[in-house]
Every structure is written in structure tokens, then in C-alpha cells.
Design an enzyme around this catalytic site. Structure first.
Site, PDB file in Angstrom:
ATOM      1  N   LYS A  75     -37.473 -21.701  14.489  1.00 30.68           N
ATOM      2  CA  LYS A  75     -38.828 -21.137  14.349  1.00 30.68           C
ATOM      3  C   LYS A  75     -39.247 -20.477  15.650  1.00 30.68           C
ATOM      4  O   LYS A  75     -38.718 -20.740  16.733  1.00 30.68           O
ATOM      5  CB  LYS A  75     -39.834 -22.217  13.943  1.00 30.68           C
ATOM      6  CG  LYS A  75     -40.069 -23.328  14.979  1.00 30.68           C
ATOM      7  CD  LYS A  75     -41.091 -22.959  16.058  1.00 30.68           C
ATOM      8  CE  LYS A  75     -41.231 -24.064  17.105  1.00 30.68           C
ATOM      9  NZ  LYS A  75     -41.983 -23.620  18.307  1.00 30.68           N
ATOM     10  N   ASP A 201     -42.939 -31.356  14.969  1.00 32.42           N
ATOM     11  CA  ASP A 201     -42.499 -30.111  14.339  1.00 32.42           C
ATOM     12  C   ASP A 201     -41.680 -30.332  13.068  1.00 32.42           C
ATOM     13  O   ASP A 201     -41.429 -29.390  12.323  1.00 32.42           O
ATOM     14  CB  ASP A 201     -41.660 -29.276  15.318  1.00 32.42           C
ATOM     15  CG  ASP A 201     -42.515 -28.560  16.355  1.00 32.42           C
ATOM     16  OD1 ASP A 201     -43.720 -28.401  16.111  1.00 32.42           O
ATOM     17  OD2 ASP A 201     -41.964 -28.165  17.402  1.00 32.42           O
TER      18      ASP A 201
END
Length: 359
Positions: A75, A201
Site C-alpha cells: 500500500k 495496518d
């Protein structure tokens, strides 16, 4: 039309051909036969379907899935703001996260011998409980009492300790894989609830796509998918400690203009305007990393000079990405960064694009 025959008792009966009427015009006998045939056929179909469901359930519980090949996508942060440092030591954040096409490969193999075995292609990564993939497998296997073992082979491509959530994404993929392999029956939402125990995350890495992340990163709101473009990723040959960055941030003392405009970026994404979105790129952690590591600013400047519509450090760094809407310019920038003058500042270089969630 019908054909006359003999029953076991020697009494005549009629087989149905092209009409449901008996020769004498009476319909009722043939209707009863037809109804019984339909009921019997329906019963047979039900039994077959029910048996298939049972077999499927048994396969899940019996670990019939022996091998799974998974992709763990990285990401980038299109926007990263830190609102304040909380009393418990955590930082409250608002971030816009975006999955990219760069991924690690993970192979899961179930084994009869109990235990968790981890192999990686990088010698310096731990292969024990200090690796997040090990922790992810153990979390679910302990909770559900899985008696069999599992082998985890991890091939890394996402830069390590680079602000791209590589470790979290690997853990997310293993949670997904263990759930499927052993037939645990957890939904994605339930996996996300467990993932936060491993890292802030991890829930996002399970969900993927474009999302607003709040709290300590665990409160997620899906956003419309980002318009597609090319993403040039470059990691300099340095390591940046996340602990160092946050300890030196002094979030409560930041000036208003130092905070990126997350709300405006979210609106631009909703409008599908890639150029407007790029104009709002911002990462408050650069206030710490850029002065400490000038190479980050150098890479950003190089990408902008090569045609990027925006460039930013991802996460706590040191990885930098640039967004390109011109494929030729992106390819030329990759060549220059990978083989040209960029070799002076970047150790790892990748050209990819956005990975959007499949609805």
C-alpha cells in the site's frame, strides 16, 4: 396418447406419452402418476444438493485444501495526517490508503505434523514468532484448536521496513489463507477484527482498495476506487525507524498548514479527478524524515522533474512514490530511476499501478 400395460396385480394402467389424457378421457390417474414423478424427482435433487453441502463442509473441516498460493499487495499513503498523541502513547491518525500492484508471494502448505514453519527468500527476516506471518497463523490456529501444522513460504518483493505495510499485508494474506485452508468460516469483517491484534495496518490490508483510515488505523471507511494511473516506487538505500519518526513528530505542536487536507482529497477521489487528488497529496511525517534524510526530497524532486503529477513519501518512509498519467513518461522515469542517474539515490525501483478492490 397413451399405451396400455399390466400392473403387478394384473390390472391395466396407462403410460403417458404426448398427452395427459387417458383414452377414455379421464385425467385423474395420469395426473397422480405425474405428481408422484415430480415429487420423487424433487426429492432426489434435494438429496444430491444436501449431500454436496455436507461433503463441502467436511472437506473444510478435514483440511482438504492442501496448498494455497496467495498474493500480499503493498500500500501507499496518498494522505497521512497525525491529529494528536493520545494518553496511551498511540497516535490518532487520518489517512487515505491505496493498494498498489506490487506484491509478495506466499505459499501455504498444510502438514500432518503440528507446528508452524516459516521460510523466506531474505536471510535477515525472522522465521519464528517474530515474523508477522507466524503470528497470524498462530492467532487463528490457537483460537480454533487446529491440530495440523502449516508451512509458510514467503517470497518478498515489497521493500522491507519502507512504509508500504509489507509485513502487515503478509500477515493479512496468511489470516485469509489459514481461514480458507482449515475451513474456519470467518468473514472478512471477522478476520479484520482479529487482524488488529497483530498490527494497525492489518485490517486495511485484508480489506484493500481505497479507504479512509482513522483512530490508530483500525477504523476504516471504503472510498470510491482511485482512477487508474502508473505508480513509480523508489526506496533509497537507508532504513528509517518508525519509532524515531513518531517520537520526533511532536504532533500536538504542529501548525495548521502542516496538516494535509484529508477531507478535500476524499472529495476529489469521489469525483474521480486524479489531478485534483494529486494536488492534495500530503504526509505530515515528512516534517521529520525530510530534514533527517534529504535523499527523500531528492527522489521526490526527480520524479516531479520526470513528469509525475504528484510525489510523496509513503507511511513513515523512506519509500517515495510518484503518480504518472502518461505511460511513456512513467516508463522513461522508471528506466532513469532504475538504471540512470537514479541509481545514486534509489536502491529498489518498481513501476506498477493501483490495485482496486473487486466488488
Amino acid at each position: 396418447e397413451s399405451e396400455k400395460g399390466q400392473s403387478a396385480q394384473g390390472k391395466p394402467f396407462y403410460f403417458l406419452r404426448s398427452s395427459i389424457f387417458c383414452p377414455d378421457g379421464k385425467i385423474y390417474g395420469n395426473l397422480i402418476i405425474l405428481g408422484l414423478v415430480i415429487l420423487y424427482t424433487t426429492y432426489i435433487i434435494y438429496c444430491i444438493q444436501n449431500n454436496t453441502k455436507k461433503q463441502s463442509h467436511i472437506q473444510g473441516e478435514g483440511d482438504m485444501v492442501k496448498h494455497l498460493g496467495l498474493k500480499a499487495y503493498g500500500k501507499i499513503n496518498l494522505g497521512l495526517d497525525v491529529l494528536r498523541r493520545r494518553e496511551d502513547g498511540y497516535h490518532e491518525v487520518r489517512m487515505i490508503m491505496q493498494t498498489v500492484g506490487l506484491y509478495d508471494r506466499i505459499d501455504l502448505v498444510s502438514q500432518e505434523q503440528p507446528g508452524i514453519r516459516v521460510e523466506t527468500n531474505l536471510y535477515y527476516l525472522p522465521n519464528n514468532e517474530n515474523n508477522l506471518v507466524y503470528q497470524a497463523a498462530k492467532l487463528l490456529m490457537d483460537e480454533f484448536g487446529v491440530k495440523k501444522g502449516i508451512s509458510i513460504k514467503l517470497k518478498k518483493f515489497i521493500p522491507v521496513a519502507a512504509g508500504m505495510a509489507g509485513g502487515s499485508s503478509d500477515a493479512a494474506a496468511v489470516l485469509f489463507g489459514v481461514n480458507k485452508m482449515f475451513g474456519l468460516g470467518l468473514t472478512l469483517r471477522q478476520l479484520m477484527e482479529r487482524g488488529v491484534k497483530i498490527g494497525a495496518d492489518v485490517p486495511y490490508c485484508i480489506m484493500r482498495g481505497t479507504a479512509l483510515s482513522e483512530g490508530i488505523g483500525e477504523i476504516l471507511t471504503p472510498l470510491p476506487p482511485m482512477p487508474q494511473c502508473q505508480v513509480l516506487i523508489a526506496k533509497p538505500g537507508i532504513s528509517v525507524s518508525t519509532k524515531f519518526v513518531y517520537e520526533n513528530l511532536h504532533a500536538n505542536d504542529l501548525k495548521p498548514e502542516q496538516h494535509p487536507d484529508i477531507d478535500s482529497m476524499a472529495r476529489a477521489i469521489g469525483e474521480g479527478d486524479i489531478y485534483k487528488t494529486a494536488s492534495y497529496l500530503g504526509n505530515v511525517l515528512e516534517t521529520v524524515t525530510v530534514p533527517a534524510y534529504p535523499v527523500i526530497a531528492q527522489i521526490k524532486d526527480m520524479m516531479m522533474d520526470m513528469g509525475a503529477i504528484g510525489s510523496l513519501m509513503s507511511g513513515s518512509g523512506p519509500t517515495v512514490f510518484g503518480l504518472f498519467t502518461n505511460p511513456r513518461a512513467a516508463a522513461a522515469a522508471y528506466e532513469k530511476m532504475r538504471y540512470g542517474e537514479g541509481v545514486k539515490v534509489a536502491r529498489q525501483v518498481y513501476l506498477t499501478n493501483f490495485y482496486n478492490r473487486k466488488e
